[in-house]
Design an enzyme around this catalytic site. Structure first.
Site, mmCIF file in Angstrom:
data_model
loop_
_atom_site.group_PDB
_atom_site.id
_atom_site.type_symbol
_atom_site.label_atom_id
_atom_site.label_comp_id
_atom_site.label_asym_id
_atom_site.label_seq_id
_atom_site.Cartn_x
_atom_site.Cartn_y
_atom_site.Cartn_z
ATOM 1 C CB CYS A 119 -1.033 -0.204 1.114
ATOM 2 S SG CYS A 119 -0.371 0.170 2.860
ATOM 3 N NE ARG A 164 -4.815 1.820 1.667
ATOM 4 C CZ ARG A 164 -4.744 2.450 0.635
ATOM 5 N NH1 ARG A 164 -5.599 2.337 -0.221
ATOM 6 N NH2 ARG A 164 -3.920 3.442 0.612
ATOM 7 C CG ASP A 185 -5.489 5.435 2.851
ATOM 8 O OD1 ASP A 185 -5.175 5.225 3.865
ATOM 9 O OD2 ASP A 185 -4.237 6.202 2.281
#
Length: 174
Positions: free
Chosen positions: A13, A19, A136
């Site tokens: 990420c 994440r 996100d």
């Protein structure tokens, strides 16, 4: 098959604090529960969180779902990982494009997949559709951390597909 090397997976990420570490923790647990072997880690494309732990909201959401994300230490993706990993899993289309731009050759580029492309409910969604992203949650300021909870649910659904994918490749040679 004791002489077979475990399949090597890296989740990627932006900063490696929300994440991708969540995907790493969930995948490691689910792969283990399935009785499969894999080396699982995660990285970020940017360096600004290198050495940091996972975001406390991600750790909270993981714990709420029954996982432990407290030991994570952020690291940065580097080109050498293309040779060291069998599967490089991008958490959104932006990461997917950046990883493709970094890939030194077609073989490396072929290792890159979007996480949610493994989600059985999204199998027919094209890679340019925003539904294929894990959004996100970093800027979520809700008291309920709802975007972090949703992130965990999206990752869990996709990781089930990764477990099946890995099961098909259990005989991965060293």
């Amino acid at each position: 098959m004791a002489d077979m090397a475990p399949y090597r997976i890296c989740f990627v990420c932006t900063g490696n604090i929300c994440r991708s570490p969540s995907a790493e923790v969930i995948a490691r647990a689910r792969i283990h529960d399935a009785g499969l072997a894999a080396q699982v880690d995660s990285t970020g494309l940017d360096s600004y969180h290198v050495g940091d732990g996972a975001d406390e909201r991600a750790v909270w959401a993981l714990k709420r779902a029954g996982y432990d994300g407290s030991e994570h230490v952020a690291q940065q993706f580097h080109e050498g990982l293309f040779a060291e990993r069998d599967l490089i899993v991008a958490l959104d289309r932006g990461h997917f494009r950046q990883l493709h731009a970094m890939a030194p050759d077609a073989e490396s580029a072929a290792k890159i997949r979007l996480l949610r492309s493994f989600d059985f409910d999204l199998e027919d969604v094209p890679e340019d559709d925003r539904r294929i992203d894990v959004p996100d949650p970093y800027y979520d300021r809700s008291a309920e951390n709802s975007e972090f909870v949703e992130m965990i649910e999206q990752i869990e659904a996709a990781v089930d597909g990764i477990v099946d994918y890995l099961d098909e490749r259990q005989g991965h040679p060293a």
